[in-house]
Design a protein around this motif. Structure first.
Motif, PDB file in Angstrom:
ATOM      1  N   HIS A 229      29.129  37.908  41.717  1.00  0.00           N
ATOM      2  CA  HIS A 229      29.354  39.235  41.136  1.00  0.00           C
ATOM      3  C   HIS A 229      30.784  39.330  40.645  1.00  0.00           C
ATOM      4  CE1 HIS A 229      29.552  43.564  40.594  1.00  0.00           C
ATOM      5  NE2 HIS A 229      28.244  43.648  40.814  1.00  0.00           N
ATOM      6  N   SER A 231      34.416  40.522  39.799  1.00  0.00           N
ATOM      7  CA  SER A 231      35.379  41.342  40.542  1.00  0.00           C
ATOM      8  C   SER A 231      36.689  41.295  39.760  1.00  0.00           C
ATOM      9  CB  SER A 231      35.552  40.803  41.965  1.00  0.00           C
ATOM     10  OG  SER A 231      35.885  39.428  41.939  1.00  0.00           O
ATOM     11  N   SER A 247      34.074  45.794  37.609  1.00  0.00           N
ATOM     12  CA  SER A 247      33.963  46.092  39.043  1.00  0.00           C
ATOM     13  C   SER A 247      35.195  45.607  39.787  1.00  0.00           C
ATOM     14  CB  SER A 247      32.718  45.416  39.634  1.00  0.00           C
ATOM     15  OG  SER A 247      31.542  45.869  39.034  1.00  0.00           O
ATOM     16  N   ALA A 252      31.959  44.777  44.413  1.00  0.00           N
ATOM     17  CA  ALA A 252      31.090  43.594  44.473  1.00  0.00           C
ATOM     18  C   ALA A 252      30.561  43.396  45.888  1.00  0.00           C
ATOM     19  CB  ALA A 252      31.857  42.358  44.013  1.00  0.00           C
TER      20      ALA A 252
END
Length: 301
Positions: A229, A231, A247, A252
């Motif tokens: 994910h 970040s 994000s 995450a």
């Protein structure tokens, strides 16, 4: 399942960092995910036989995720590639690549197939006898998909000692691996459980590139073995993350926790930070199994 990070930094490449690109090896398949500038150089540095890559998945058309693609396509031509190459990505990717090939008079000598995506719902984009790949709709400044890679159930493992004990001919091995019972010449039926061991549990990998924090993806990635994910920012820049539709490391981690993921790999760090260790530190306040993606890092799960 092996993940090799070729590049995992945001925006412009530097001499010490590369934009997003990674290779996933799963069930004897090798998939390239995103293709930022310098991808083919990174493939060589990491000694990856990129001739084995037949499927490339592009999340979105921002340059740090796609500018390396035409170079790789052209290099395949120079290497006299003969195998088909399939490219999956947002509508427009075919125009981007074919225009460059047209203007440079560099048409490929192999079949190049584009699978352009437009759906805002998850869909299956690739499937064979071993692996399924589905899209993960994400929220970014332009149309963006992540990708979920799912192993299909493996064949059962032969118990060679048991098979030899019953003097079962090799011609029946495939049937046994697929769960079949065996009837001997004397009429006895040998149940499959006596002839095999349970297969390995199928693994799964979710790639979530550039995206705003988005809990809508949770049903798609629930219980995933590995979640990558983005970040891009630390929590101190949370406002900037929301503004640019990215994000933070903590966000995450929240997604990983709520999805009940087994492992979280972070990446797509803004180059404003001197060290990426703080991303791991922040994420671990929420989720325990955090790995820092970095250029050249490989993870086996």
């Amino acid at each position: 399942m092996k993940l090799t990070i070729l590049g995992c930094y945001a925006a412009t490449p530097r001499t010490i960092t590369n934009p997003t690109s990674q290779v996933l090896e799963i069930r004897d398949r090798m998939f390239l995910i995103d293709c930022g500038e310098g991808t083919q150089v990174q493939l060589r540095k990491n000694k990856i036989k990129f001739s084995k890559i037949n499927h490339i998945f592009i999340s979105h058309l921002h340059g740090d995720h796609v500018y390396g693609l035409v170079g790789l396509v052209s290099t395949y031509m120079l290497l006299n590639r003969v195998d088909d190459l399939h490219i999956y990505g947002p509508k427009g990717i075919k125009e981007i690549i074919t225009l460059q090939l047209k203007l440079s008079n560099s048409w490929t000598n192999y079949n190049l197939y584009f699978h352009e995506l437009e759906s805002t719902e998850s869909e299956t984009v690739f499937e064979d006898e071993k692996v399924i790949v589905k899209t993960i709709p994400l929220k970014h400044r332009i149309y963006t998909n992540g990708y979920l890679f799912l192993e299909k159930f493996n064949e059962r493992k032969l118990n060679i000692d048991a098979v030899q004990q019953y003097e079962i001919d090799q011609v029946y091995y495939k049937k046994i691996k697929y769960g079949g019972d065996i009837t001997l010449e004397d009429g006895r039926v040998i149940p499959n459980t006596e002839l095999t061991f349970d297969p390995d549990t199928p693994k799964s990998y979710a790639f979530c590139s550039d995206t705003l924090y988005n809990e809508d993806i949770l049903p798609l990635i629930e219980n995933v073995d590995v979640l990558y994910h983005e970040s891009t920012f630390l929590e101190s820049e949370a406002i900037l993350a929301e503004k640019t539709m990215h994000s933070t490391a903590k966000e995450a981690a929240r997604i990983a926790l709520k999805a009940n993921a087994k492992n979280l790999v972070l990446g797509h760090y803004s180059t404003r930070y001197e060290s990426i260790q703080k991303f791991k530190d922040e994420a671990e306040t929420i989720f325990p199994n955090v790995f820092l993606g970095d250029d050249g890092e490989s993870f086996s799960f």
